[in-house]
Design an enzyme around this catalytic site. Structure first.
Site, PDB file in Angstrom:
ATOM      1  N   TYR A 165     -20.852 -22.757  -4.429  1.00 59.31           N
ATOM      2  CA  TYR A 165     -20.076 -21.646  -4.635  1.00 59.31           C
ATOM      3  C   TYR A 165     -20.674 -20.338  -3.892  1.00 59.31           C
ATOM      4  CZ  TYR A 165     -17.345 -24.215  -7.931  1.00 59.31           C
ATOM      5  OH  TYR A 165     -16.639 -25.183  -8.603  1.00 59.31           O
ATOM      6  N   GLU A 173      -2.893 -19.793  -2.600  1.00 57.69           N
ATOM      7  CA  GLU A 173      -3.970 -20.670  -3.575  1.00 57.69           C
ATOM      8  C   GLU A 173      -5.027 -20.452  -2.818  1.00 57.69           C
ATOM      9  OE1 GLU A 173      -2.457 -24.254  -4.708  1.00 57.69           O
ATOM     10  OE2 GLU A 173      -4.551 -24.871  -5.625  1.00 57.69           O
ATOM     11  N   HIS A 207      -9.309 -21.562  -3.052  1.00 64.09           N
ATOM     12  CA  HIS A 207     -10.493 -22.298  -3.630  1.00 64.09           C
ATOM     13  C   HIS A 207     -11.731 -21.995  -2.711  1.00 64.09           C
ATOM     14  CE1 HIS A 207      -8.028 -24.141  -6.402  1.00 64.09           C
ATOM     15  NE2 HIS A 207      -7.184 -24.257  -5.508  1.00 64.09           N
ATOM     16  N   ALA A 267     -10.491 -23.946 -12.632  1.00 60.11           N
ATOM     17  CA  ALA A 267     -10.286 -25.076 -13.229  1.00 60.11           C
ATOM     18  C   ALA A 267      -8.791 -25.391 -13.824  1.00 60.11           C
ATOM     19  CB  ALA A 267     -11.166 -25.335 -14.585  1.00 60.11           C
TER      20      ALA A 267
HETATM   21  C1  DQA Z   1     -12.503 -23.788  -7.639  1.00 65.91           C
HETATM   22  C2  DQA Z   1     -12.561 -25.244  -7.581  1.00 65.91           C
HETATM   23  C3  DQA Z   1     -12.196 -25.693  -8.837  1.00 65.91           C
HETATM   24  O1  DQA Z   1     -11.837 -27.228  -9.098  1.00 65.91           O
HETATM   25  C4  DQA Z   1     -13.196 -25.289  -9.822  1.00 65.91           C
HETATM   26  O2  DQA Z   1     -12.767 -25.778 -11.220  1.00 65.91           O
HETATM   27  C5  DQA Z   1     -13.574 -23.869  -9.921  1.00 65.91           C
HETATM   28  C6  DQA Z   1     -13.517 -23.144  -8.738  1.00 65.91           C
HETATM   29  C7  DQA Z   1     -13.174 -23.048  -6.319  1.00 65.91           C
HETATM   30  O3  DQA Z   1     -12.969 -21.779  -6.069  1.00 65.91           O
HETATM   31  O4  DQA Z   1     -13.613 -23.809  -5.423  1.00 65.91           O
HETATM   32  O5  DQA Z   1     -13.939 -23.240 -11.006  1.00 65.91           O
HETATM   33  O6  DQA Z   1     -11.074 -23.172  -7.707  1.00 65.91           O
END
Ligand code: DQA
Length: 146
Positions: free
Chosen positions: A24, A99, A101, A78
């Site tokens: 991350y 969305e 990630h 999650a």
């Molecule tokens: C997330 C990806 C999800 O699978 C994970 O549970 C997270 C962060 C991401 O930003 O990459 O907590 O949303």
């Protein structure tokens, strides 16, 4: 006053920068919030940047955005992979939903490959690191201008 873009963050994202930095990165959520605020100003948008570890709180903020928000950018963390409640709340919101990630969920465990939120989102950004939030904000500018 133009309606704000809600930028919602799910569980464990308060630990951004500390938690699994190999996945991350080292930027904190506060850094992301500041970068988004600066970009929003440049784009002529206002934002409401929020994080919770609790599903119900995220649902309540999505309800708050009904009537009060121009759009929603959400990293449900999650809850992406589990929450019908967040999907239902987003389905009760009329504006655009994006969305985000930070990681490329499709390169990770199989359980991260399915997203309930993607059934509602106009677009999905994954694997662009924290830059994904700023890319989503630029796209949101286009969507709310329509
Ligand atoms: C997330 C990806 C999800 O699978 C994970 O549970 C997270 C962060 C991401 O930003 O990459 O907590 O949303």
């Amino acid at each position: 006053m133009p309606k704000p873009i809600y930028i919602l963050n799910g569980p464990n994202l308060n630990l951004l920068g500390l938690r699994q930095p190999d996945i991350y990165g080292r930027e904190t959520l506060e850094d992301v919030a500041q970068d988004c605020a600066a970009l929003a100003e440049e784009l002529g948008l206002t934002i409401r940047f929020l994080q919770s570890n609790h599903e119900g709180q995220l649902v309540d903020w999505i309800h708050e955005a009904r009537g009060n928000g121009a759009g929603i950018i959400i990293n449900p963390a999650a809850y992406t992979h589990t929450s019908v409640a967040i999907l239902d709340a987003l389905n009760a919101f009329d504006g655009p939903v994006l969305e985000v990630h930070i990681s490329n969920v499709h390169k990770r465990e199989a359980f991260r490959h399915h997203s309930y939120v993607s059934l509602r989102a106009e677009g999905v950004i994954a694997g662009f690191g924290t830059e994904g939030y700023r890319l989503a904000l630029r796209r949101m500018k286009t969507l709310v201008a329509k």
